[in-house]
Design an enzyme around this catalytic site. Structure first.
Site, PDB file in Angstrom:
ATOM      1  N   HIS A   1       0.825  -1.217   0.000  1.00 27.64           N
ATOM      2  CA  HIS A   1       0.000   0.000   0.000  1.00 27.64           C
ATOM      3  C   HIS A   1       0.852   1.257   0.000  1.00 27.64           C
ATOM      4  O   HIS A   1       0.374   2.325  -0.392  1.00 27.64           O
ATOM      5  CB  HIS A   1      -1.056  -0.006   1.120  1.00 27.64           C
ATOM      6  CG  HIS A   1      -0.586   0.339   2.496  1.00 27.64           C
ATOM      7  ND1 HIS A   1      -0.246  -0.609   3.436  1.00 27.64           N
ATOM      8  CD2 HIS A   1      -0.404   1.531   3.096  1.00 27.64           C
ATOM      9  CE1 HIS A   1       0.108  -0.007   4.556  1.00 27.64           C
ATOM     10  NE2 HIS A   1       0.011   1.291   4.382  1.00 27.64           N
TER      11      HIS A   1
ATOM     12  N   TRP B   1      -7.778  -2.650   8.988  1.00 27.50           N
ATOM     13  CA  TRP B   1      -7.907  -2.489  10.456  1.00 27.50           C
ATOM     14  C   TRP B   1      -8.443  -3.752  11.125  1.00 27.50           C
ATOM     15  O   TRP B   1      -8.948  -3.674  12.252  1.00 27.50           O
ATOM     16  CB  TRP B   1      -8.817  -1.327  10.859  1.00 27.50           C
ATOM     17  CG  TRP B   1      -8.384   0.017  10.397  1.00 27.50           C
ATOM     18  CD1 TRP B   1      -9.013   0.795   9.483  1.00 27.50           C
ATOM     19  CD2 TRP B   1      -7.235   0.771  10.827  1.00 27.50           C
ATOM     20  NE1 TRP B   1      -8.332   1.964   9.299  1.00 27.50           N
ATOM     21  CE2 TRP B   1      -7.234   1.981  10.111  1.00 27.50           C
ATOM     22  CE3 TRP B   1      -6.195   0.510  11.734  1.00 27.50           C
ATOM     23  CZ2 TRP B   1      -6.250   2.955  10.266  1.00 27.50           C
ATOM     24  CZ3 TRP B   1      -5.222   1.486  11.888  1.00 27.50           C
ATOM     25  CH2 TRP B   1      -5.252   2.677  11.164  1.00 27.50           C
TER      26      TRP B   1
ATOM     27  N   ASP C   1       0.802  -7.627   2.053  1.00 24.41           N
ATOM     28  CA  ASP C   1       1.025  -6.187   1.876  1.00 24.41           C
ATOM     29  C   ASP C   1       2.519  -5.853   1.832  1.00 24.41           C
ATOM     30  O   ASP C   1       3.048  -5.216   2.733  1.00 24.41           O
ATOM     31  CB  ASP C   1       0.318  -5.434   3.013  1.00 24.41           C
ATOM     32  CG  ASP C   1       0.152  -3.950   2.690  1.00 24.41           C
ATOM     33  OD1 ASP C   1       0.754  -3.491   1.700  1.00 24.41           O
ATOM     34  OD2 ASP C   1      -0.568  -3.260   3.430  1.00 24.41           O
TER      35      ASP C   1
ATOM     36  N   ASN D   1       4.052   3.839  10.879  1.00 26.30           N
ATOM     37  CA  ASN D   1       4.761   2.580  11.076  1.00 26.30           C
ATOM     38  C   ASN D   1       4.511   1.599   9.921  1.00 26.30           C
ATOM     39  O   ASN D   1       5.023   0.489   9.931  1.00 26.30           O
ATOM     40  CB  ASN D   1       4.360   1.916  12.398  1.00 26.30           C
ATOM     41  CG  ASN D   1       5.240   2.362  13.558  1.00 26.30           C
ATOM     42  OD1 ASN D   1       4.753   2.872  14.557  1.00 26.30           O
ATOM     43  ND2 ASN D   1       6.542   2.182  13.420  1.00 26.30           N
ATOM     44  N   SER D   2       3.693   1.993   8.954  1.00 24.55           N
ATOM     45  CA  SER D   2       3.507   1.143   7.781  1.00 24.55           C
ATOM     46  C   SER D   2       4.856   0.901   7.126  1.00 24.55           C
ATOM     47  O   SER D   2       5.605   1.844   6.877  1.00 24.55           O
ATOM     48  CB  SER D   2       2.579   1.813   6.769  1.00 24.55           C
ATOM     49  OG  SER D   2       1.258   1.434   6.967  1.00 24.55           O
TER      50      SER D   2
END
Lengths: 717, 717
Positions: free
Chosen positions: B85, B214, B222, B650-651
């Site tokens: 993402h 979520w 991902d 933090n992604s």
């Protein structure tokens, strides 16, 4: 929720076949077979005769059928424990805007304050016997399939009428145990003076509502109490202040100590219908055709009614019961679609059937006798599938829009009631006519023109596209929406079918009067009638074929397995056992088998359906749990989960511990377990009860029903 | 998803305060503090200097900021592992209808086939230093609060410009560590030649889509790979075929053996913003006012866009990115509302604050100095709340409808760019102007008149009801829908603001030209501008008050606790540690901390967003797991769950095992953990990563990226 459709209910217990080792996917045991289950090795701590004793009194004498549900006598004075959702309409009927028992709950502090539950009856089984040979005597080899169906139906009605004539005041029912093979006659007493004793408020009894229906973890206090009354001489009687509490042959002891994870539990009840002794072609038809259609059509209606309800609170009130019913079926069918896919039920069924087919092919004699059975059954479902677009449309035209449903039923009744009693459809027979006609009139209460018109419009648009129902051609014009709208506008403007008086009047008329009766929906019904009749004839022919074919299928399946097996559920009394056990509905998700009062509080949002009463939350804050919170849990248990084998009709069934004491009231299954209709799964088949500790805690602490606990022999501290 | 809003991103690592024992609800540790954590006792098997070594090379040198996300160098040749993402727009930009990398995935089999990721940069920290005294030197006692805010902002900009002038080619940022107390200057290198190396298809990288966002259990792959390139001399350079792979000071070793339940994990990354050192009055404002408004307004827009998209696939394509962004925030705010209630965060905060208030009252000197601080802060939020109806409306008028947003930004830009550079809003400063203006033009790609008109209409109807924005009065007429419709019809019919060329032209004009420019939205922007300016002035006054008050609050909180504490997250580098650990989101529900490939297959319905590639399902059927399925699990792990303390930003953060090897790529939190912004909860704070074993298995078995595994030093059998 696991109540059954009333029409599906037929009769009480006990099956016929002797059986040897367990068949993995079957768990709804007829009473005659339970001594073979070695329940002691599973955790039963009392002799099996305590459960079922054909020569004396046993637990089954404490079990009744109440509406579409099961109930238990829980005191010597006829106190009955069942589900809140089974008592729903009785509570609603007893309510007024000033005394809203549905919202506020109801508790009779003394017996004289117990209120009549109008229309509610309690059914007790008196006796039963095998009538297979009497029924099947009418079947001739090579009979035309439609004639076969009709002959069997007629013979069953004759047996019922004859039995009722010989047993005044009793009701008789014949239950088909195995298609085309075995039939049992049951004789019942109906207790007609039933009174509401105690129901918690909806915010407890329906907590979680549609959102939580078919779901775990569950926090619904789905319980209510009735009491059965009889005449002073002990006989069944209509409501009278002179009546006295009924004393059951046996009542069930409740166990305030409850159960723990891993404990044995068993259930006695009246599971409605399962379809396990059907072919893969049947399941394939249901999975590919009927379930998706039901999800689509019910879903559309639910959306329509919810939108109409949002726009107008008066409409919301009217459509609420229908939305509830449609949603229950909608979610059930959605669950089946998911469960069948996840458990690969169709794949397994096909695999089993492949083995059966190989077995048939392996022996020339078997091949000669059964070689074409599977293919022939498949071809009946193929015929059914080919007829689906037109048949579903005809069925729902005469079922979904109220105006046309009422007009059609009145018209069909007039036609049917011209026939001799035993040749009529069951609901038009003299013995059922009073109920059928009064329900029809009653059903008009919730008529709403806007919603009704939208439903009929949708079906007519489909019909225009299909162009296969000649009776509709004058209405559909050239199939444009504008023609349909013109018809709807005129018809709903002119009709008086939503007037109860008019309908009562219609129900007295002869068909030839109705053919001339000046109401657009009666006229449409008269035009549709021949097409619906032809459809029903086709159904009866398919049924006749299946009756013959499944009889052969069951024979060869028995040969193949080298043993007998239990019949599909058919609303007769069954036992199912299992253990308090969690499950993994999905990858990485584990569900514990016991929920808590803390969970009720946690779910409270203040928005319907999650509005817990403040009094209940206050009791939780004060940890006022009485003797009902096991120390290990430190909280009151609310819901319990177990891997028994249940289906619709098991609502209200008592859940017993190993000592034969009541530890819960069954009311639902998890979503994936909707597949129980087709097969039990160790992974997914879980049923749900309200824990008796929650029942007792709510009754005592929230409602102050000390006297009921005392009557049940439960200590309150 | 845990990326941050670009605007919120400021700078890299390391905090200032010495601290002693752990503070239960804080876990985002600045590098300077981690030696105090005794990580060895938690399971760390390498010296803490391996993670952070101010005097040498350590793991932090392998961490970068990439877009709003974190990334890790995973090879000596500049290979970067981050989330799918985070790479989404780069993949989309590189795609064409013929080569749809988003749908089909992308793999460069050789380095010359790696494609430029336009606009993507990789940020590497060069150095940092405390500039608190330089910043705070501009604050005078008794300063007017608005002036205080502006003085600090201006001083920060001066420091930044000065630093950049002295360090050509570098970027500078000043991060506020504690409100009104401490500031750090960071100097960064930006690598500008970034190329896409490998991305799985959307059906893996986005599997579960918005439905699962979520949520746990999670089955999203991902992850994506980039590579950073530099000029042959090693310096940062724009894309050129002459460039060579960047050699990071340190790269991170991936651990194909993964982790197991209970293992220590730690994360290095750039968490965006938390609000833990704020008062209960702040949280109350957010909980009662901002979150419900966001849920309502974003939910309305999502519904609108989804309905418009359903009616027209072309519109669906246009609104897709906005729906994604709105849904992410919508679901995040919904989660916060639930999490705050369940964890009783507000109650706990009030309790803590009560203790602090008692501490203040207990000492006359403290009382004199801090006695009114809490009340004064509360009164600032009360002022903010009073202003909310009007301010939210003004904010969203200039933000939600594209036509007015673009016109207003252009108008504001013209006004701001008249000012000296250091006095402008940051986005209009010369150093940012190119990016601001090109993004504005680019954002017009997805303009849709129908959707835009409906959004503006909704806001104007609210404005008519509120009747507090004088600039709108000529449009609103007498506040009837018909007046509003007339305006909208004329305005959208006449405007050319959706034309990129026109906007480029507008961005060159002076304010006085724009005041006369013949476009209804530019005209409206010019009328609204003074009101928006006045609102911003009011905000700056409140900010100035809070800057002064929170400085006092932090002082007394430190006295109260008798120790220092870590600053709120502010996009600077932090370490957080925890363990692989399940959780109980609700009564009776337990979530295991590791999901599997079997779960991916189980979720596959064939309907978006659950369409797993057939090739992947075939590999699962064949159990072709390579070396990536631990025997105990018998399947490839897909997602991992752990109780670290993370937030947006933090992604893409690497998840390390106790040996400092990469075992996962962090990309999300569970729904309830959205409350991390306000407090960490042992019960609910869980973060989610894609397991490195799934990354490697997909790369190897599904995509045949053997060469990348080899480059990372991973054996393929």
């Amino acid at each position: 929720m696991d109540n059954t459709n009333m029409k599906r209910l037929t009769a009480i217990p006990v099956a016929l076949l002797l059986l040897s080792p367990l068949f993995a996917d079957e768990g709804m045991w007829p009473m005659s077979e339970i001594h073979r289950l070695n329940l002691a090795s599973k955790g039963l701590q009392v002799p099996v005769q305590v459960i079922y004793n054909p020569k004396g009194v046993s637990l089954i004498d404490g079990i009744v059928n109440i509406g579409g549900c099961t109930g238990s006598f829980v005191s010597p004075d006829g106190l009955i424990l069942t589900n809140h959702h089974c008592a729903f309409s009785a509570i609603q009927e007893a309510s007024t805007p000033e005394r809203n028992y549905l919202e506020n709950g109801f508790l009779a502090k003394t017996r004289d304050l117990e209120v009549a539950a109008k229309g509610q009856t309690v059914r007790i089984t008196e006796s039963y016997r095998d009538v297979s040979s009497e029924v099947l005597a009418v079947v001739q080899p090579g009979m035309e399939p439609g004639a076969r169906t009709k002959a069997i139906e007629k013979r069953i009605k004759e047996i019922v009428l004859d039995t009722e004539a010989k047993n005044p005041g009793k009701r008789a029912e014949v239950s088909e145990m195995f298609i085309g093979k075995s039939y049992v006659l049951f004789i019942y007493t109906y207790l007609k003076d039933v009174r509401l004793v105690y129901a918690p408020p909806r915010s407890i009894g329906e907590y979680g509502g549609e959102t939580d229906n078919w779901n775990w973890p569950r926090h619904t206090g789905d319980f209510s109490f009735f009491r059965a009354y009889v005449a002073p001489d002990g006989g069944s009687a209509d409501y009278s202040t002179a009546n006295v509490p009924y004393h059951p042959r046996r009542h069930i002891k409740v166990a305030p100590s409850g159960v723990a994870e891993g404990d044995l539990v068993f259930i006695l009840g009246y599971p409605g219908r399962t379809y396990r002794h059907r072919t893969a072609s049947y399941l394939d038809f249901e999975y590919r055709v009927r379930m998706p259609f039901t999800v689509e059509w019910y879903g559309w209606q639910i959306n329509l009614m919810e939108a109409a309800g949002k726009a107008d609170p008066a409409v919301a009130l009217k459509v609420a019961p229908r939305v509830k019913g449609l949603s229950n079926t909608f979610k059930n069918n959605q669950g089946k679609l998911v469960g069948i896919r996840r458990a690969d039920l169709l794949g397994k069924k096909r695999q089993e059937e492949k083995a059966l087919a190989d077995f048939i092919q392996a022996d020339p004699q078997r091949k000669a006798k059964y070689g074409t059975v599977l293919a022939e059954i498949g071809s009946v479902y193929a015929q059914a599938e080919a007829a689906v677009p037109r048949e579903f449309l005809l069925q729902f035209l005469t079922r979904s829009p109220e105006a046309l449903r009422v007009a059609f039923t009145a018209y069909e009744a007039a036609r049917e009631r011209q026939k001799p009693d035993v040749e009529r459809e069951s609901s038009y027979m003299d013995r059922n006519w009073k109920q059928t006609s009064s329900r029809l009139v009653l059903s008009l209460r919730n008529f709403d023109r806007g919603v009704d018109e939208a439903i009929l419009r949708n079906l007519l648009v489909r019909a225009a596209k299909l162009n296969a129902i000649p009776a509709l051609r004058p209405i559909l014009g050239n199939g444009q929406g504008s023609d349909i709208d013109r018809f709807l506008n005129q018809a709903y403007g002119a009709t008086r079918i939503h007037d109860g008086k008019i309908v009562e009047d219609l129900l007295k008329k002869k068909p030839e009067d109705l053919d001339l009766f000046d109401d657009p929906f009666v006229q449409l019904a008269s035009k549709l009638y021949p097409e619906v009749q032809a459809m029903k004839e086709a159904e009866k022919r398919r049924e006749g074929d299946l009756n013959r074919l499944y009889s052969l299928y069951l024979d060869v399946k028995k040969d193949f397995l080298g043993r007998d097996f239990v019949p599909d559920a058919n609303s007769t009394l069954r036992l199912t056992y299992g253990h308090i056990k969690g499950y993994e509905p999905r990858d990485a998700v584990f569900m514990h088998p016991i929920t808590t009062l803390g969970g009720v509080v946690e779910k409270h949002t203040g928005e319907d359906p999650f509005v817990a009463p403040e009094g209940l939350m206050e009791l939780h804050r004060k940890k006022d749990f009485g003797p009902f919170a096991p120390p290990k849990l430190g909280d009151v248990p609310v819901g319990i989960l177990y891997d028994t084998d249940t289906t619709g009709g098991n609502s209200g069934s008592p859940v017993f511990n190993g000592r034969g004491e009541l530890v819960g009231v069954n009311f639902d299954r998890v979503w994936e377990a909707t597949i129980n209709d087709y097969g039990w799964s160790a992974l997914y088949s879980r049923s749900i009860a309200v824990d008796i500790r929650y029942v007792l805690w709510v009754a005592l602490k929230f409602s102050g029903a000390d006297h009921l606990l005392k009557e049940m022999g439960v200590k309150t501290n």
